[in-house]
Design a protein around this motif. Structure first.
Motif, PDB file in Angstrom:
ATOM      1  N   CYS A 244       0.793  -1.236   0.000  1.00  0.00           N
ATOM      2  CA  CYS A 244       0.000   0.000   0.000  1.00  0.00           C
ATOM      3  C   CYS A 244       0.823   1.283   0.000  1.00  0.00           C
ATOM      4  CB  CYS A 244      -0.941   0.009   1.208  1.00  0.00           C
ATOM      5  SG  CYS A 244      -2.236  -1.258   1.139  1.00  0.00           S
ATOM      6  N   LEU A 270     -11.054   2.641  -0.911  1.00  0.00           N
ATOM      7  CA  LEU A 270     -11.514   1.420  -1.574  1.00  0.00           C
ATOM      8  C   LEU A 270     -12.539   1.775  -2.649  1.00  0.00           C
ATOM      9  CD1 LEU A 270     -12.015  -1.134   1.355  1.00  0.00           C
ATOM     10  CD2 LEU A 270     -10.348  -1.287  -0.489  1.00  0.00           C
ATOM     11  N   MET A 275      -6.782   3.350  -5.588  1.00  0.00           N
ATOM     12  CA  MET A 275      -6.518   2.072  -4.922  1.00  0.00           C
ATOM     13  C   MET A 275      -5.984   1.042  -5.924  1.00  0.00           C
ATOM     14  SD  MET A 275      -6.415   0.150  -2.256  1.00  0.00           S
ATOM     15  CE  MET A 275      -7.098   1.316  -1.078  1.00  0.00           C
ATOM     16  N   CYS A 279      -2.923  -3.656  -2.850  1.00  0.00           N
ATOM     17  CA  CYS A 279      -3.218  -2.975  -1.580  1.00  0.00           C
ATOM     18  C   CYS A 279      -4.606  -3.354  -1.087  1.00  0.00           C
ATOM     19  CB  CYS A 279      -3.097  -1.465  -1.765  1.00  0.00           C
ATOM     20  SG  CYS A 279      -3.456  -0.518  -0.269  1.00  0.00           S
ATOM     21  N   GLU A 280      -5.571  -3.379  -1.981  1.00  0.00           N
ATOM     22  CA  GLU A 280      -6.939  -3.720  -1.591  1.00  0.00           C
ATOM     23  C   GLU A 280      -7.006  -5.123  -1.003  1.00  0.00           C
ATOM     24  OE1 GLU A 280     -10.672  -4.790  -4.230  1.00  0.00           O
ATOM     25  OE2 GLU A 280     -10.446  -2.614  -4.100  1.00  0.00           O
ATOM     26  N   GLU A 281      -6.319  -6.055  -1.635  1.00  0.00           N
ATOM     27  CA  GLU A 281      -6.339  -7.438  -1.153  1.00  0.00           C
ATOM     28  C   GLU A 281      -5.730  -7.546   0.239  1.00  0.00           C
ATOM     29  OE1 GLU A 281      -4.911 -11.909  -2.579  1.00  0.00           O
ATOM     30  OE2 GLU A 281      -4.259 -10.120  -3.689  1.00  0.00           O
ATOM     31  N   SER A 371     -17.819  -4.336   1.513  1.00  0.00           N
ATOM     32  CA  SER A 371     -17.667  -5.759   1.239  1.00  0.00           C
ATOM     33  C   SER A 371     -18.480  -6.580   2.230  1.00  0.00           C
ATOM     34  CB  SER A 371     -16.187  -6.162   1.335  1.00  0.00           C
ATOM     35  OG  SER A 371     -16.041  -7.552   1.198  1.00  0.00           O
ATOM     36  N   LYS A 398     -15.742  -5.802  -5.426  1.00  0.00           N
ATOM     37  CA  LYS A 398     -16.059  -5.337  -4.084  1.00  0.00           C
ATOM     38  C   LYS A 398     -17.284  -4.421  -4.121  1.00  0.00           C
ATOM     39  CE  LYS A 398     -12.827  -7.457  -1.924  1.00  0.00           C
ATOM     40  NZ  LYS A 398     -12.589  -8.388  -3.013  1.00  0.00           N
TER      41      LYS A 398
END
Length: 923
Positions: A244, A270, A275, A279-281, A371, A398
């Protein structure tokens, strides 16, 4: 000496590696003591010193060997590619010793000495045991979470040691013990930089139904997350930090680490363009665990801890190993939110949430709406439905899992259906909890709905978005428009999902429509009540605010037939037959059905009739009229309510500046009104008593859900000519007849009876200003009309003009000056004005030449009309006489003879059958 030291070093190292096993207490105490002594000076740890001597010279040449500084220096370079494997192994051994006894870390022991003593972090440990690092970290974190402070150097050391635990899973005995099989199966080869721990996190989520870690491993991970307080500072997780950092540098660089500031910033990003997928994962893998324990969100915990303990049975301490109370962490947030959602119903202000706590709860709810995985109860109870409906070839993006579940709401399992229903209702009341609307429609809202946004009303903002969804700016934003239509479709399943409609109509739904289950049924039920009250001119049972919301829902139904499931179901076959190529948007299907009304099935025709009845009596639900004529409404009808839009537009339709497309639509609506007096609210109200008196036999014998085909209006025409209507009804009939005199298409009877004459004699006279009607009157006078039915209808037009000059717009316009001159003091109606002009003509008063000429023509027309009407047969004898003199008498005779012949032949056949039956019986 060296051999002896080496031997001693190997023995101690062996014992250190078996500290987790059942060493004798005295032996364990001694091993930990020697390990602490070794940590003072790296040279005392012979194996580590030999393995890392080259690295010390390379990376730490100026570092003091004593006081544990050499260890700290090497730890900073542990994952450097130039560190040998032997050195790395020895550093891992040293870190494991720190995990067993915090005092092995001289930096932590030195920096936190006073805080450990002040907060009594050794109180649960006997003198003969070492104090585990986790115990110290949890103790100090507990002090911080409860409002106390630790010195800066101590806090810094805490962060470093939390990072150390997340950096290498081998430092956590519980992870090694309980997750070894899972690591071998799912995460083989992912050892450095926290990769293994994040791999285990990924396989902890319920969506991994077949590749999910074992329950003991799951609990070990939860324990590690709490020990490291991973949600507090993004920097303690090396895997997250690496994934991130580009996002933080771009979007959160002004924020300091700690107190979840950067974590919250990342959560807010998000679904945005900034994003990244990596990084999101990584972020969601952490938030999955944070979402299951409210105390792992430091800002939420600090703001709401008192209320959580008081109202939601949360633990008093952030971490307390002495208590055996069940952990209600996953249930605390929903509990707190209930006190916000039902705040207006709570009378006891002592249990109301503080403003700061309310804001934090809303923030967390907004973030978790991104989510399903961040909503524990939903994820657990909806896992089967997610797998059944929402995971096909690829997983939904998401925020789209919830949309998918909402789309299949009626088919969900009971518990899941209840949870999704509750969340959808909450979402409708709090637009910020709808991540897709906030992500895709933010610019649209700021452009079209600024006033609604400032009012902070979710219902108003959504109504605004729906109102403008067909604007070019919204149509070009496919994602925003799809999100709006998704909301509309989902809200059909339950009227509670439409917040303003629910608030305005809840009581009346319970009273009048208790059996209605869907919003469509509720709207249909309430609409019928409003319609009946309007037509009967009774006091409305449904109050104004509910009626207004009902109109809003009806307007949405008109725009897209998919939003009116009752109409779509009733007209499914007709749509497939007549309107299969018509788009469902912009009311195109409904307009198509109205055009094909004569050919529709009975069930569909009934539905379309009631829609026409609603729209023609209240224009606020006529989507086509409001959208097509929007500029004209703004120009001419701004002072009128939307419900009176058609009435206003009818007045101004002949203005030069009036839009032609709108004019054609208004004319179409006026033509529809001529088919049934109930479609004209002013006429229906003004002539109610006259209809009951003169035309009740027509109304009583016609089904209430079918058009009267102009029969009542024809009945009123007769009484209008005879001057028997009340003044109020006479005025309304004069308006109807005047409109019909200007455009023959508004007179359905004339249009059908005289179509051949119109095509033959008056084709070029259709100017919308009475040209066709005037042409037919002249043709009757000159004897050019051959159809008897057409003659009588045109004669009726002339008689109506004798009753009121306003019904003859051409004569009225031509003689307007003379009317003002000679008849200004005479009341309108009952033929008084026309008689006044005829008196002036007979008295040889000075009339304008055009008026005088037209009046003389009208006198001839009146005489001719009288003759035609007198010649109308009143009995069978007169009818036969007319037939014998008719040009078509041969045709009538042929038809009559054919009919008589058919009757004769059928009589003979039936007679023979009867005779044969009698003979058979006699035998």
């Amino acid at each position: 000496m060296d051999k002896k030291m080496l031997s001693q070093g190997l023995t101690l190292m062996c014992l250190q590696q078996h500290l987790d096993n059942d060493l004798a207490p005295d032996c364990k105490k001694e091993v930990l003591h020697l390990s602490s002594v070794q940590a003072d000076n790296i040279k005392f740890d012979r194996q580590l010193y030999l393995a890392c001597n080259m690295e010390l010279n390379k990376f730490c040449p100026t570092v003091t060997i004593g006081l544990g500084q050499a260890y700290e220096c090497l730890m900073q370079h542990k994952f450097d590619t130039m560190i040998s494997q032997q050195c790395q192994d020895q550093l891992v051994r040293h870190q494991k010793l720190i995990v067993q006894d915090f005092s092995v870390s001289k930096g932590l022991a030195r920096a936190c000495k006073e805080d450990i003593r002040n907060y009594r972090c050794r109180r649960l440990v006997s003198d003969d045991k070492g104090v585990r690092l986790a115990q110290i970290l949890l103790c100090l974190e507990n002090a911080i979470k409860n409002g106390s402070k630790v010195v800066w150097d101590c806090h810094k050391e805490m962060v470093e040691h939390r990072r150390m635990l997340l950096e290498d899973y081998r430092l956590s005995p519980e992870i090694v013990s309980h997750c070894s099989n899972d690591i071998s199966e799912y995460c083989n080869g992912l050892e450095m930089g926290g990769r293994t721990i994040h791999c285990l996190m990924e396989h902890s989520r319920p969506k991994r139904r077949k590749e999910r870690v074992s329950p003991p491993c799951q609990r070990a991970l939860e324990d590690l997350i709490e020990k490291t307080d991973i949600g507090e500072d993004w920097r303690v997780d090396p895997f997250l930090k690496n994934a991130c950092k580009p996002v933080v540098d771009k979007a959160c660089q002004e924020l300091r680490g700690g107190d979840a500031r950067v974590m919250n910033c990342l959560m807010e990003k998000l679904g945005t363009d900034v994003m990244t997928a990596d990084c999101e994962e990584a972020l969601l893998q952490i938030q999955y665990f944070v979402a299951r324990d409210y105390k792992l969100d430091p800002q939420l915990y600090r703001a709401c801890h008192v209320e959580a303990v008081k109202l939601c049975h949360a633990k008093k301490a952030w971490h307390d190993e002495t208590t055996m109370d069940p952990d209600n962490g996953p249930l605390v947030l929903p509990c707190l939110f209930r006190y916000i959602a039902n705040g207006h119903e709570i009378k006891d202000k002592r249990i109301a949430l503080s403003l700061k706590c309310s804001d934090e709860v809303r923030r967390v709810m907004r973030q978790r709406a991104m989510s399903v995985e961040l909503q524990p109860q939903v994820e657990i109870n909806c896992m089967n439905d997610l797998a059944r409906y929402c995971i096909k070839e690829q997983e939904p993006a998401k925020g789209e899992e919830m949309m998918c579940l909402q789309d299949h709401l009626a088919s969900l399992e009971d518990e899941c259906k209840k949870l999704i229903g509750n969340f959808t209702e909450i979402q409708s009341e709090n637009l910020e909890f709808n991540p897709l609307v906030m992500a895709h429609c933010r610019l649209i809202m700021s452009h079209f709905c600024e006033a609604e946004l400032q009012a902070a009303s979710a219902g108003d903002v959504m109504d605004c978005l729906i109102e403008h969804k067909n604007e070019p700016e919204v149509r070009s934003n496919y994602k925003c428009r799809s999100t709006i239509e998704h909301h509309q479709l989902v809200s059909l399943s339950d009227y509670h999902f439409t917040v303003k409609f629910k608030e305005a109509c809840r009581i009346h739904v319970a009273r009048y429509c208790p059996s209605a289950r869907t919003k469509a049924k509720v709207v249909e039920c309430l609409s019928e009540i409003v319609r009946n009250d309007t037509l009967s001119d009774s006091r409305h049972r449904i109050p104004r605010d509910c009626r207004q919301q009902l109109k809003t829902q009806l307007l949405q139904q008109r725009e897209n037939i998919d939003l009116d499931p009752e109409l779509k179901k009733a007209c499914g076959d007709d749509i497939a037959k007549f309107c299969s190529n018509v788009k469902h948007e912009n009311a195109q299907v409904l307009e198509c059905l109205e055009e094909k009304k004569k050919n529709l099935s009975a069930t569909c025709h009934q539905k379309v009739f009631f829609i026409e009845l609603q729209d023609l009596t209240d224009s606020s639900t006529d989507y086509t009229l409001l959208s097509t004529c929007k500029p004209m409404i703004r120009l001419f009808c701004q002072q009128y309510d939307k419900s009176q839009a058609l009435m206003c537009l009818k007045k101004y339709k002949d203005e030069v500046s009036f839009d032609n497309k709108c004019r054609l639509l208004v004319m179409r609506r006026m033509i529809e009104q001529t088919s049934d007096y109930r479609f004209n609210p002013l006429l229906a109200i003004g002539c109610r008593m006259d209809i009951d008196k003169f035309c009740n036999h027509i109304v009583d014998h016609q089904p209430r859900d079918q058009e009267l085909q102009g029969k009542v209006i024809k009945c009123l025409k007769v009484k209008f000519r005879e001057g028997k209507l009340r003044s109020e009804c006479e005025v309304q009939m004069a308006n109807v007849l005047r409109e019909a005199a200007l455009d023959y298409k508004l007179n359905p009877l004339l249009r059908s009876l005289c179509q051949e004459e119109i095509n033959r004699l008056c084709q070029d006279k259709d100017d919308g200003k009475g040209g066709t009607e005037e042409c037919l009157k002249v043709a009757l006078l000159q004897g050019h009309i051959t159809s008897r039915a057409c003659k009588l209808e045109v004669a009726g037009l002339i008689e109506e003009a004798r009753a009121d000059i306003h019904v003859d717009p051409i004569l009225h316009k031509t003689c307007s000056l003379d009317l003002r001159k000679f008849c200004f003091d005479i009341e309108q109606g009952a033929g008084r004005h026309i008689q006044c002009l005829l008196n002036a003509l007979s008295e040889h008063k000075y009339l304008q030449s055009d008026c005088q000429k037209m009046l003389q023509q009208r006198v001839e027309m009146f005489k001719n009309a009288d003759e035609e009407i007198k010649n109308q047969p009143e009995n069978v004898g007169e009818l036969l006489a007319q037939v014998s003199h008719s040009p078509s008498r041969r045709y009538f005779m042929l038809v009559t003879l054919s009919f008589v012949g058919m009757v004769f032949i059928m009589g003979m056949f039936l007679g023979r059958m009867t005779r044969r039956t009698i003979l058979m019986k006699n035998k």
